[in-house]
Design an enzyme around this catalytic site. Structure first.
Site, PDB file in Angstrom:
ATOM      1  N   CYS A  39      -3.002 -14.126  -3.785  1.00 39.03           N
ATOM      2  CA  CYS A  39      -2.765 -14.446  -2.469  1.00 39.03           C
ATOM      3  C   CYS A  39      -3.137 -16.274  -2.441  1.00 39.03           C
ATOM      4  CB  CYS A  39      -3.585 -13.782  -1.491  1.00 39.03           C
ATOM      5  SG  CYS A  39      -5.266 -13.833  -1.704  1.00 39.03           S
ATOM      6  N   PHE A  69     -11.281  -4.966  -6.194  1.00 33.57           N
ATOM      7  CA  PHE A  69     -11.245  -5.965  -4.893  1.00 33.57           C
ATOM      8  C   PHE A  69     -10.984  -5.259  -3.918  1.00 33.57           C
ATOM      9  CE2 PHE A  69     -10.150  -8.237  -8.759  1.00 33.57           C
ATOM     10  CZ  PHE A  69     -11.028  -9.301  -8.723  1.00 33.57           C
ATOM     11  N   ARG A  87       0.993  -1.165  -0.150  1.00 39.18           N
ATOM     12  CA  ARG A  87       0.078  -0.033   0.115  1.00 39.18           C
ATOM     13  C   ARG A  87       0.841   1.210  -0.004  1.00 39.18           C
ATOM     14  NH1 ARG A  87      -4.310  -3.259   2.995  1.00 39.18           N
ATOM     15  NH2 ARG A  87      -3.167  -3.066   4.907  1.00 39.18           N
TER      16      ARG A  87
END
Ligand code: SAH
Length: 393
Positions: free
Chosen positions: A337, A228, A212
């Site tokens: 992931c 998402f 981030r």
């Protein structure tokens, strides 16, 4: 002391290399019948002591807690939690007012297979992925309180969806200590509402923190699409980074409420942000080509080895759609992931997407999970999050 579990001949090799699991096929016999979740001593076929761990029924029969012949008691839990905390303090993630969100225990990565503990301000969320950790939950909660002291007010236990279904376990979510506290916590100076009662995982995706920050660094003057988005972590960082506009998309309307609340908390009435409750494929198909920074952070497409092929196909389709629409000179942050999908397989899926979209693509960064989700070198399976930052001409 604990019951002895004997391995079949030659089945001690991976344990000698400190891999922390015993598969059920490697077990010769156990002296006596342990209850599920009980500790056992693991011995080689020749009778040499190897490790102590939690036993349960299933393909992974034992998860190793220690390679020393020791008792798993209050002192053990406190020592392990203190080690975990020392690492987070050394990383500058704990003990700071600017950051009150961090993962304190990451299963095998902290030599505690089956246990996850995330810290959100004065609340800890404890999650058991094994019967043994479930059985020990109160002992672990007590050790956690002893280690964190006044910094900790409450401990929420959230394991209803992470334990194998066993009617007799009584795996109810609830507080092991205290009651609900302030649900706003801070990551790198940005505030987030954490929904540990009903949210996904323990309430927040702590593993994307550094990624981030990277989005923040690249956001200045860009039009950002956060696909998402869930709680909107990437969106809020992009706004602080000076993005021209940020659009957040998630198919769940609860996620859209969360992202709106989190943007409002940090940037009240900021007209740069808009959120859309829509399906990713539909949105990518019908949107224009205005974005020059797109983030794709989908849920795990492959939960098991059996559906890896299908998952890779999904990653290709998704990335091809985003690559086709990204502006020239744009950046794509794309993630997987899925533990069952390797770094190489994911990269190949994105490679195929680039050829389908007929774009010139260069890799700028290769990303992974945050350092408070460490990978035990003896347990490479623990490396689950992978990402690429692509520059698209
Ligand atoms: N990027 C987020 C985490 C994403 S979790 C973060 O940093 O916190 C995956 C999210 O994808 C979930 O919120 C889920 O609701 C959403 N999702 C699942 N399938 C989807 C689809 N087909 N279209 C859009 N969103 C979807």
């Amino acid at each position: 002391m604990y019951k002895n579990l004997y391995l079949k001949k030659g089945k001690d090799e991976s344990l000698r290399r400190y891999h922390p699991w015993v598969f059920s096929g490697a077990v010769h016999h156990i002296d006596g019948q342990p209850a599920e979740g009980e500790c056992v001593r693991i011995l080689s076929a020749e009778g040499d002591f190897i490790a102590v761990g939690h036993w349960q029924i299933g393909s992974i029969a034992v998860r190793v807690l220690s390679f020393d012949d020791e008792k798993i008691d209050a002192a053990f839990w406190q020592r392990k939690l203190r080690l975990a905390l020392d690492l987070r303090l050394a990383l500058g993630l704990a003990g700071s007012e600017r950051n009150t969100i961090y993962r304190l225990v990451h299963g095998e990565g902290d030599n505690l297979p089956g246990l996850v503990i995330d810290i959100y301000g004065r609340t800890a969320v404890l999650q058991a992925h094994s019967v043994g950790m479930h059985v020990c939950r109160q002992e672990i909660a007590d050790a956690l309180k002893a280690v964190l002291g006044d910094e900790l007010e409450s401990i929420y236990y959230k394991s209803e969806t992470t334990l194998p279904f066993k009617a007799s376990l009584g795996q109810e979510d609830g507080f092991l200590l205290g009651s609900p506290t302030d649900s706003v916590a801070v990551e790198n100076g940005l505030s987030f509402h954490i929904d540990w009662l009903k949210g996904q995982k323990t309430g927040f995706f702590v593993d994307q923190r550094e990624n981030r920050s990277l989005v923040e660094n690249y956001s200045h003057g860009r039009s950002v699409l956060n696909m998402f988005c869930y709680t909107g972590g990437f969106s809020v960082y992009a706004m602080r980074g000076g993005a021209k506009l940020v659009h957040s998309v998630d198919s769940s309307s609860r996620a859209i409420d969360l992202v709106n609340a989190n943007v409002e908390l940090n940037f009240p009435s900021d007209p740069r942000h808009q959120a859309f409750a829509q399906d990713a494929f539909g949105f990518l198909g019908s949107m224009g080509s205005d974005y020059d920074l797109i983030i794709l952070d989908p849920p795990a497409f492959a939960k098991h080895r059996d559906n890896v092929r299908q998952a890779l196909h999904g990653y290709t389709k998704l990335n091809a759609r985003a690559l086709a629409k990204l502006q020239k000179g744009g950046l794509l942050f794309t993630f997987s992931c899925s533990q069952a999908v390797s770094k190489e397989q994911f990269r190949m899926a994105v490679f195929t997407a680039a050829t389908l979209a007929k774009r010139q693509v260069r890799i700028l960064h290769q990303l992974h999970q945050s350092p408070d989700h460490p990978v035990n070198i003896y347990h490479p399976e623990g490396e689950y999050l992978k990402g690429l930052v692509l520059y698209v001409e």
